[in-house]
Design a protein around this motif. Structure first.
Motif, PDB file in Angstrom:
ATOM      1  N   GLY A   1       0.802  -1.215   0.000  1.00  0.00           N
ATOM      2  CA  GLY A   1       0.000   0.000   0.000  1.00  0.00           C
ATOM      3  C   GLY A   1       0.833   1.263   0.000  1.00  0.00           C
ATOM      4  O   GLY A   1       0.319   2.351  -0.229  1.00  0.00           O
ATOM      5  N   SER A   2       2.149   1.138   0.250  1.00  0.00           N
ATOM      6  CA  SER A   2       2.975   2.346   0.316  1.00  0.00           C
ATOM      7  C   SER A   2       3.558   2.721  -1.044  1.00  0.00           C
ATOM      8  O   SER A   2       4.532   3.448  -1.126  1.00  0.00           O
ATOM      9  N   ASP A   3       2.932   2.224  -2.092  1.00  0.00           N
ATOM     10  CA  ASP A   3       3.291   2.666  -3.438  1.00  0.00           C
ATOM     11  C   ASP A   3       2.416   3.845  -3.857  1.00  0.00           C
ATOM     12  O   ASP A   3       2.558   4.386  -4.941  1.00  0.00           O
ATOM     13  N   ARG A   4       1.523   4.240  -2.971  1.00  0.00           N
ATOM     14  CA  ARG A   4       0.632   5.388  -3.226  1.00  0.00           C
ATOM     15  C   ARG A   4       1.079   6.546  -2.348  1.00  0.00           C
ATOM     16  O   ARG A   4       1.740   6.363  -1.341  1.00  0.00           O
ATOM     17  N   GLY A   5       0.685   7.724  -2.728  1.00  0.00           N
ATOM     18  CA  GLY A   5       0.998   8.895  -1.919  1.00  0.00           C
ATOM     19  C   GLY A   5       2.283   9.549  -2.353  1.00  0.00           C
ATOM     20  O   GLY A   5       2.697   9.438  -3.503  1.00  0.00           O
ATOM     21  N   ALA A   6       2.950  10.192  -1.431  1.00  0.00           N
ATOM     22  CA  ALA A   6       4.160  10.972  -1.704  1.00  0.00           C
ATOM     23  C   ALA A   6       5.379  10.062  -1.791  1.00  0.00           C
ATOM     24  O   ALA A   6       6.278  10.115  -0.958  1.00  0.00           O
ATOM     25  N   THR A   7       5.380   9.199  -2.794  1.00  0.00           N
ATOM     26  CA  THR A   7       6.485   8.250  -2.961  1.00  0.00           C
ATOM     27  C   THR A   7       6.820   8.097  -4.430  1.00  0.00           C
ATOM     28  O   THR A   7       5.976   8.339  -5.292  1.00  0.00           O
ATOM     29  N   LYS A   8       8.028   7.666  -4.662  1.00  0.00           N
ATOM     30  CA  LYS A   8       8.448   7.337  -6.018  1.00  0.00           C
ATOM     31  C   LYS A   8       8.570   5.825  -6.181  1.00  0.00           C
ATOM     32  O   LYS A   8       9.013   5.343  -7.215  1.00  0.00           O
ATOM     33  N   ALA A   9       8.190   5.081  -5.154  1.00  0.00           N
ATOM     34  CA  ALA A   9       8.287   3.624  -5.200  1.00  0.00           C
ATOM     35  C   ALA A   9       7.335   3.073  -6.258  1.00  0.00           C
ATOM     36  O   ALA A   9       6.186   3.466  -6.344  1.00  0.00           O
ATOM     37  N   SER A  10       7.857   2.163  -7.043  1.00  0.00           N
ATOM     38  CA  SER A  10       7.064   1.524  -8.090  1.00  0.00           C
ATOM     39  C   SER A  10       6.337   0.315  -7.523  1.00  0.00           C
ATOM     40  O   SER A  10       6.829  -0.366  -6.610  1.00  0.00           O
TER      41      SER A  10
END
Length: 150
Positions: free
Chosen positions: A85-94
């Protein structure tokens, strides 16, 4: 009266679940911020070592050794914060991080090993011996970012 009871029941359930959803989102944003700050700290140490190797900064054996040790220690920390779920929001993670967990884990392990090698070279060898390990760490960073960043 039955309608009012149903509305109150729905409101009660919503009141219980809403904070849970907000907390989950807050937790994800916290994880993203944690790993972002660790990446910044790793970059800070990596850049300082590179500056020393390029003679843009005076060579201090204890300082470069400390920067190598700090980088190696930091290299073990951010990965726990790549939660689903941490691929959403203020991230550049794919999303590829979660679609290809073995490949991501292999890239992480490779990076951690390279930072340990750099730390050893920075601590025990002449300055020039740190150049190749530094290049390999930088290449691992670029490779992982190319593969697992948006």
């Amino acid at each position: 009266m039955k309608y009012l009871k149903k509305v109150m029941a729905v409101c009660a359930v919503a009141a219980v679940l809403a904070p849970t959803a907000v907390l989950a989102e807050t937790r994800i944003q916290s994880d993203i911020a944690y790993r972002r700050e660790l990446m910044v700290a790793m970059d800070w140490n990596l850049v300082r070592i590179a500056q020393t190797l390029r003679h843009q900064r005076p060579y201090d054996p204890s300082r470069i050794a400390g920067e190598g040790q700090a980088l190696a220690a930091l290299a073990n920390l951010p990965w726990v914060a790549f939660v689903p779920g941490s691929d959403r929001g203020a991230t550049k993670a794919s999303v590829r991080i979660w679609q290809q967990p073995r490949a991501f884990a292999a890239a992480v392990s490779h990076f951690e090993a390279l930072t340990r090698t750099l730390a050893q070279a920075a601590a025990h060898a002449p300055l020039a011996a740190s150049a190749r390990p530094l290049e390999r760490v930088a290449d691992a960073c670029r490779s992982c970012h190319h593969r697992f960043m948006r």
